[in-house]
Design an enzyme around this catalytic site. Structure first.
Site, mmCIF file in Angstrom:
data_model
loop_
_atom_site.group_PDB
_atom_site.id
_atom_site.type_symbol
_atom_site.label_atom_id
_atom_site.label_comp_id
_atom_site.label_asym_id
_atom_site.label_seq_id
_atom_site.Cartn_x
_atom_site.Cartn_y
_atom_site.Cartn_z
ATOM 1 C CG ASP A 3 -71.596 28.517 -12.665
ATOM 2 O OD1 ASP A 3 -70.816 29.443 -12.426
ATOM 3 O OD2 ASP A 3 -72.822 28.677 -12.827
ATOM 4 C CE LYS A 4 -72.957 31.385 -5.707
ATOM 5 N NZ LYS A 4 -74.441 31.474 -5.562
ATOM 6 N N GLY A 63 -69.493 34.128 -9.800
ATOM 7 C CA GLY A 63 -69.333 35.566 -9.975
ATOM 8 C C GLY A 63 -69.650 36.316 -8.698
ATOM 9 C CE LYS A 118 -69.098 31.892 -14.548
ATOM 10 N NZ LYS A 118 -70.491 31.408 -14.546
ATOM 11 C CG ASP A 165 -76.178 28.150 -16.273
ATOM 12 O OD1 ASP A 165 -75.338 28.374 -17.157
ATOM 13 O OD2 ASP A 165 -76.595 29.030 -15.499
#
Length: 658
Positions: free
Chosen positions: A347-348, A500, A527, A546
């Site tokens: 995830d970024k 996102g 996701k 996270d």
């Protein structure tokens, strides 16, 4: 072997029993007729000396062997016969037969074999327990991190109190060099704090007002006043200890295989003992004492001691090693599966990036970059806007000397302005440029267009009624992310990213990090679909996020890894938790997973191979060749097998996770 079933077992107990049994075994050996014959010597004789082996052998059986008998009873009560059952059978058969021989039954007693068997078994268990306790030592070390006392802040003074008496909301003073007693938030002071023992991150972390601190971390040179936000089992340290304990107590797939093998080996050994007894009785002319000796040897050498230790010891060491490196294993199956992952999906926001705006580029027109930054920071110094704070933080990080700005005023929706010297300096976005009717130079316009395409935020710096530069801001990429991605790619893993954010932002971050595959504009609820898409071709996927809006994806993935758990380790959706926010921990997980599995397989191969070879020898298949394996030698070989497995597991400590 299940250590939880024998909670009363500890290294000190086995050590004490071993040394006393060892001391008593020496005279048993000296006065054994068999040993005297083998070594061709005669022991000093005195009235009653012939009873020394029987008397001391009985004491050894009752004192040293009792622990095995009790544990065997527990195994049989649970209908799970195993190693303790086999040991008890061996020493009970040897004891009963020796008693009978001592009181007149024809044959050769087994007192010396019984004594050495019990003593060697005690030695093996002592070494095993000491190894396991040593492997779990990190828990005790973690427990020691918290100080016993804290300095409670009162209205006009401070007071030393017990850490256990601290309550939520109370203020504590943490002096330079002291250990932080509880999790909390800094309300006064600045310092650097060493959190390496909790997060595995060696670099000291800057702490200021509103920063969170972890109980157990060591304060640097500044004094901090901390408001307690968590106590007891809610603290990060308590959470880490619970994760380590749970991981060490949970069973992996390899452990389940080992337990099943040990269970079946019990029946194999009993079957082999019965076949041995029947075979030698009906198909040979050997004496009863020889047949019983074979049966005892089969039971002794078949003990799945090494097999029972093969996986638990490796697991205890690996979870401890992981904890020391900031890798908290919630599920052992997750660590075991990590070696087989094909794709690592990051995830970024908050994982590869910091999740906060920061300056990523500065473009100037005829002015030095540092001069433009100094002007912008001087104007924004008093602003509370996140972009303003990011610019000021970046300028301070470059240690620029900020000039004095006067008459600061915010321009709603457009930016801000202030007077510096005799000039009015403006900072703002496109609307500010429109309002001031300014035109961008062509080279600056190109840079701005490219930056906007990457999803960056652009603010302009205007001085002397001309645009002197533009500052580009974006979600700051963690400095460790590039190395994390490269390490995984070098290890042959596909690395992908989901976010996102818009495609432009995703493309920019991916390009910066060398990630070829990304998924943009993905809603939190979608996701997990991305994970399923990657799994569609049979690939094993590790999801790194996270743990907040990534929970469904973390659960869907073959291995869920939650990152940044320094102050909250209770992330139920992930099998592995990284105590720090450093994504390089993912590569460490893969390395540790491979090393752990390799040690487990080596130990299982040794333990099962040993039993497969030793049982036929114990049954006497080589008797025709003149070689007969005695019970005592069988006990020595079995204990050596255990020591080999324990020593091999210790080499896991030398694995370099960097």
């Amino acid at each position: 072997m299940d250590h939880t079933k024998h909670a009363e077992h500890n290294p000190d107990m086995f050590k004490k029993k071993f040394w006393l049994s060892f001391t008593l075994t020496i005279p048993v050996l000296i006065y054994s007729q068999t040993v005297q014959g083998l070594l061709n010597f005669t022991a000093p004789s005195f009235p009653g000396s012939k009873w020394i082996p029987a008397v001391l052998g009985t004491i050894i059986f009752l004192y040293g062997g009792l622990v095995f008998l009790k544990s065997a009873k527990a195994e049989l009560s649970a209908r799970l016969p195993g190693m303790m059952t086999l040991i008890s059978l061996a020493i009970t058969v040897a004891f009963g037969y020796s008693i009978a021989v001592s009181f007149g039954l024809m044959g050769m007693d087994f007192w010396w074999e019984l004594a050495t068997l019990v003593t060697i078994m005690l030695l093996g268990h002592w070494l095993e327990m000491a190894s396991v306790q040593n492997a779990q030592g990190a828990l005790h070390e973690l427990a020691k991190l918290l100080p016993d006392e804290a300095e409670l802040v009162l209205r006009n003074s401070t007071k030393i109190v017990a850490v256990t008496s601290l309550k939520l909301g109370e203020l504590i003073l943490v002096r330079p060099g002291s250990t932080i007693p509880m999790d909390g938030v800094v309300i006064k002071g600045e310092s650097k704090v060493n959190e390496s023992m909790l997060t595995g991150e060696s670099k000291a972390v800057d702490k200021a007002v509103k920063s969170f601190v972890i109980g157990g971390a060591i304060n640097g040179s500044g004094a901090l006043t901390v408001k307690i936000t968590k106590v007891g089992s809610d603290t990060a340290l308590a959470g880490i200890m619970k994760l380590v304990t749970d991981a060490q107590n949970s069973k992996s797939k390899t452990q389940i295989v080992a337990d099943r093998a040990a269970f079946y080996l019990t029946f194999v050994a009993l079957g082999a003992a019965v076949v041995t007894a029947i075979g030698w009785t009906f198909f040979s002319d050997r004496s009863v004492s020889f047949i019983i000796e074979r049966v005892v040897t089969v039971l002794v050498i078949a003990c799945p001691h090494a097999l029972g230790l093969a996986v638990p010891l490796v697991t205890a060491i690996s979870t401890t090693l992981a904890a020391k490196n900031g890798l908290l294993i919630r599920e052992r199956t997750a660590l075991e599966s990590a070696r087989n992952i094909d794709v690592v999906l990051f995830d970024k926001t908050g994982t590869l990036t910091k999740g906060e705006q920061g300056v990523v580029d500065v473009v100037t027109i005829g002015t030095k970059i540092n001069d433009v930054l100094a002007l912008a920071a001087a104007v924004e110094l008093e602003s509370e806007h996140p972009i303003a704070k990011a610019i000021v933080k970046f300028a301070k990080g470059k240690k620029l000397r900020l000039v004095t700005a006067k008459k600061f005023s915010a321009m709603s929706g457009r930016g801000a302005k202030a007077i510096i010297g005799f000039d009015t300096v403006y900072i703002g976005g496109p609307r500010l440029i429109e309002e001031l009717s300014l035109k961008l130079p062509s080279n600056l316009e190109t840079a701005v267009t490219n930056a906007s395409g990457d999803g960056k935020t652009v603010v302009y710096v205007v001085s002397s009624k001309k645009v002197v530069g533009a500052i580009m801001l974006a979600d700051v990429i963690r400095p460790e992310s590039k190395e994390a991605v490269y390490s995984l790619q070098r290890a042959g893993k596909r690395v992908a990213m989901l976010t996102g954010d818009a495609k432009g932002v995703a493309a920019w971050v991916s390009n910066e990090l060398g990630i070829k595959e990304f998924f943009a504009e993905v809603l939190p609820e979608n996701k997990a679909d991305v994970v399923r898409k990657l799994q569609a071709d049979g690939s094993k996927v590790a999801m790194v996020g996270d743990g907040v809006n990534d929970a469904p994806a973390l659960t869907q993935a073959d291995v869920g890894i939650a990152i940044g758990a320094g102050t909250d380790v209770a992330i139920e959706s992930a099998g592995i938790v990284l105590a720090s926010s450093d994504p390089r921990g993912v590569a460490k997980i893969v390395i540790l997973s491979k090393a752990t599995y390799r040690k487990m397989i080596q130990n299982l191969a040794w333990a099962t191979g040993y039993n497969a070879l030793a049982i036929p020898l114990a049954a006497g298949v080589t008797a025709g060749l003149g070689f007969v394996l005695s019970p005592a030698i069988g006990a020595v070989l079995m204990s050596l097998s255990t020591i080999v497995v324990a020593a091999n597991a210790q080499f896991l400590r030398k694995v370099d996770l960097i």
